[in-house]
Motif scaffolding. Structure first.
Motif, short mmCIF file in Angstrom:
data_model
loop_
_atom_site.label_atom_id
_atom_site.label_comp_id
_atom_site.label_asym_id
_atom_site.label_seq_id
_atom_site.Cartn_x
_atom_site.Cartn_y
_atom_site.Cartn_z
N ALA A 1 -73.20 -66.17 -23.39
CA ALA A 1 -71.77 -65.75 -23.52
C ALA A 1 -70.78 -66.85 -24.38
CB ALA A 1 -71.13 -65.31 -22.00
N LEU A 2 -71.12 -67.92 -23.90
CA LEU A 2 -70.48 -68.97 -24.37
C LEU A 2 -70.78 -69.42 -25.90
CD1 LEU A 2 -70.20 -71.36 -21.05
CD2 LEU A 2 -68.37 -70.07 -22.16
N GLU A 3 -71.97 -69.29 -25.90
CA GLU A 3 -72.55 -69.51 -27.45
C GLU A 3 -71.80 -68.58 -28.31
OE1 GLU A 3 -76.69 -69.13 -27.05
OE2 GLU A 3 -77.13 -71.58 -26.74
N ALA B 1 -63.43 -62.07 -21.90
CA ALA B 1 -64.64 -61.29 -22.16
C ALA B 1 -65.78 -62.16 -21.96
CB ALA B 1 -64.50 -60.83 -23.61
N ALA B 2 -65.83 -63.43 -22.50
CA ALA B 2 -67.05 -64.19 -22.32
C ALA B 2 -67.46 -64.48 -20.81
CB ALA B 2 -66.87 -65.38 -22.78
N ILE B 3 -66.27 -64.76 -19.92
CA ILE B 3 -66.70 -65.06 -18.46
C ILE B 3 -66.97 -63.64 -17.94
CG2 ILE B 3 -65.42 -65.38 -16.28
CD1 ILE B 3 -63.50 -67.21 -17.78
N GLU B 4 -66.43 -62.53 -18.23
CA GLU B 4 -66.82 -61.14 -17.69
C GLU B 4 -68.40 -60.96 -18.21
OE1 GLU B 4 -65.63 -56.47 -17.50
OE2 GLU B 4 -64.34 -57.92 -18.97
N LYS B 5 -68.59 -61.24 -19.31
CA LYS B 5 -70.19 -60.93 -19.82
C LYS B 5 -71.05 -61.99 -19.03
CE LYS B 5 -72.96 -60.95 -23.91
NZ LYS B 5 -72.77 -61.17 -25.25
N GLY B 6 -70.45 -63.25 -18.92
CA GLY B 6 -71.63 -64.13 -18.52
C GLY B 6 -71.84 -64.18 -16.80
#
Length: 599
Positions: free
Chosen positions: A495-497, A513-518
């Motif tokens: 997600a962070l990449e 969105a990245a935190i939710e996905k990761g």
């Protein structure tokens, strides 16, 4: 009584006995044996020779007021036959008889050698009986004399006339040496004409030029392709060594091979079939660029893929002869080799070839088949620069350049994996250098883990040596690199990449969105590894975060620390949903309610 009148009287008198009387005295030929038969045969030969001498005297008298002619029928020289009969020279007849034993045209060299030997007895008759003997033979055999042989006879006639004008029967030694020198310089007319064309053209002689000259110079069918013509070309080649291209020398070697084969059979010429074979072989040799062929042959000796440096060196070597064919025959040779060896070409070698093509196309557009010294220098520098790098490694580092923010250990590990995957055996040489060069330029972006990954690569390369890493060595190296991870959680790393690939600032909505996905994989690490990775990434990219993104980071920290305080590495699902709702409100706050004040 003079020699003339005595000889004439003897030749014109009737024989003392008739043939019938001779037979009655000595017996019929069929009955004679041994010495008697031989004696009868000799008498008949003498009678035949006397008849020949009578005819010769008649011919000399008829041509008393004419001069010797050898080259052109309308050209007369100053040598006048003597009014009195002149006997032939035995030594000269012996040498001329050797020519009679040969077949085909008589060359200038053969004629000059015969004259030299016919007059070598120094009896003072080179301008009289010896000359007359040779001249008569030349007249009777003029159809066999090549144009050059006729020139040799003209030279002899000239010097004989000078001596006769002084009342001398011989040619003085100094004049004789000059005469032989002029005869030796006659050479072969067709070969000289072909070589004169090369002289007029000037500059470096290409293989094609030399093949055409030899073909033209030996096309007159005078039987001297392996004789006078060969000597003429050898003499010219020795004099013009510096002008001969490697291809021209190859063509000459083909010519020498065929002429030596003819000479070994006692021939001075080549048959039509032999000439056709030779001409075809010369044409082929002339069309190939020797320097470029040698360069491509050196590439054939190399095992495995051809590197950019290998190709750059080969092209530089193959075009270094300055024969004006860098954009012509040499280019064709490299294109031929490349088409045949596509599987051996590394990406770098292909790039070097593209540089070569670019410069040669520019030359061809100007009507040139070669490159100037300046153009060559520019091209070689560009090829060396391209060849020194590694295409696969360069592409991998270019991908890192597109990422924003710090380079993690995982990022660099993946880049190295991609960069050495072409199996061109350059993992410890040009590919390593490419990564080291990039790392030196981007040191501030490397995380501590990325620096450890680079060290692991350098250590493995040093142990492997210049031949590259084996598959086993590469596997061991990557296993060690995988231990230097900047982000421990796979889902959060992915997600962070995704954020690293985004250019510009990172806003609250992007980070939410990245935190939710990761952290949504339900692995119980939302307050553990996933939270740690997010905080690490946020610190590394803090200057890229917008104010609302920073508030999202604070919100995540609030909920994660609450869970940690309860001894959990995960965030309760209800709390996780509340956290996400709160993060989204930060990016999209509800519209403010209107406030009414009472009057």
């Amino acid at each position: 009584m003079t020699i003339k009148t005595t000889t004439t009287a003897t030749l014109n008198s009737r024989p003392a006995i008739s043939n019938a009387q001779q037979d009655r005295l000595m017996g019929a030929p069929a009955k004679l044996q041994g010495k008697e038969a031989a004696l009868l045969h000799s008498l008949k030969d003498m009678k035949s020779q006397l008849s020949g001498l009578k005819a010769e005297i008649k011919e000399l008298k008829a041509g008393q007021n004419k001069a010797d002619q050898f080259v052109d029928s309308d050209k007369k020289f100053c040598v006048q036959p003597r009014s009195n009969w002149m006997p032939k020279d035995v030594g000269a007849l012996v040498e001329l008889n050797k020519l009679n034993q040969t077949s085909g045209p008589i060359s200038a060299e053969q004629m000059a050698d015969t004259i030299d030997r016919a007059t070598s007895d120094l009896d003072g008759q080179a301008a009289s009986t010896e000359y007359r003997t040779v001249a008569d033979w030349a007249m009777n055999n003029r159809e066999r004399l090549t144009p050059e042989a006729k020139q040799v006879m003209d030279i002899y006639s000239k010097y004989a006339a000078l001596s006769q004008a002084r009342g001398e029967s011989g040619i003085p030694q100094d004049d004789f040496k000059k005469m032989l020198g002029e005869m030796r310089d006659v050479g072969d007319a067709s070969a000289k004409k072909a070589l004169a064309n090369l002289d007029r053209k000037g500059g470096t002689v290409s293989g094609e030029d030399m093949a055409k000259a030899i073909t033209a110079g030996t096309a007159d069918h005078d039987g001297q392709a392996a004789g006078a013509e060969a000597k003429e070309f050898e003499k010219w080649a020795a004099k013009n060594e510096s002008r001969l291209s490697p291809e021209a020398k190859e063509v000459l070697d083909v010519y020498r091979k065929h002429t030596k084969a003819a000479q070994a059979k006692g021939q001075t010429g080549l048959t039509d079939k032999e000439a056709a074979v030779m001409n075809a072989e010369m044409k082929k040799a002339g069309a190939v660029d020797v320097s470029a062929r040698k360069a491509t042959e050196s590439l054939d000796q190399k095992k495995g893929p051809i590197s950019g440096q290998d190709m750059a060196k080969a092209i530089q070597k193959g075009t270094a002869d300055l024969d004006g064919q860098a954009a012509g025959a040499e280019l064709k040779e490299f294109e031929r080799w490349a088409a045949k060896n596509q599987s051996k070409l590394s990406p770098e070698a292909k790039e070097v070839l593209d540089v070569y093509r670019k410069h040669t196309k520019a030359a061809q557009a100007k009507g040139q088949t070669g490159l100037t010294a300046k153009e060559t220098a520019v091209m070689n520098a560009e090829m060396r620069k391209v060849g020194a790098g590694d295409v696969s490694a360069r592409k991998a580092t270019a991908a890192l350049d597109k990422e924003q923010g710090p380079i993690s250990g995982e990022d660099l590990t993946q880049a190295i994996r991609d960069g050495i995957s072409d199996t061109d055996a350059h993992s410890t040489t040009s590919e390593l250098k490419e990564f080291e060069k990039w790392a030196a330029k981007n040191e501030s972006r490397l995380t501590p883990e990325a620096k450890e990954v680079l060290k692991a690569y350098q250590s493995a390369a040093k142990k492997a040596g210049p031949d590259g890493l084996t598959q086993k060595e590469a596997d061991a190296m990557f296993k060690k690199m995988d231990g230097f991870k900047t982000f421990r959680d796979d889902s959060m790393r992915a997600a962070l990449e995704g954020l690293d690939g985004k250019s510009g600032k990172i806003n609250g909505k992007d980070l939410t969105a990245a935190i939710e996905k990761g952290a949504a994989d339900l692995d119980g690490q939302a307050a553990g590894l996933e939270f740690t990775d997010t905080m690490k990434w946020a610190r590394q990219n803090y200057d890229r975060l917008t104010p609302d993104a920073k508030k999202v980071v604070d919100t995540y920290e609030k909920y994660a620390t609450r869970a940690q305080a309860k001894g959990s590495t995960g965030i309760d699902q209800n709390d996780f949903n509340k956290m996400l709702k709160e993060m989204k409100l930060i990016s999209n706050p509800p519209p403010a309610r209107p406030v009414y004040f009472a009057a």
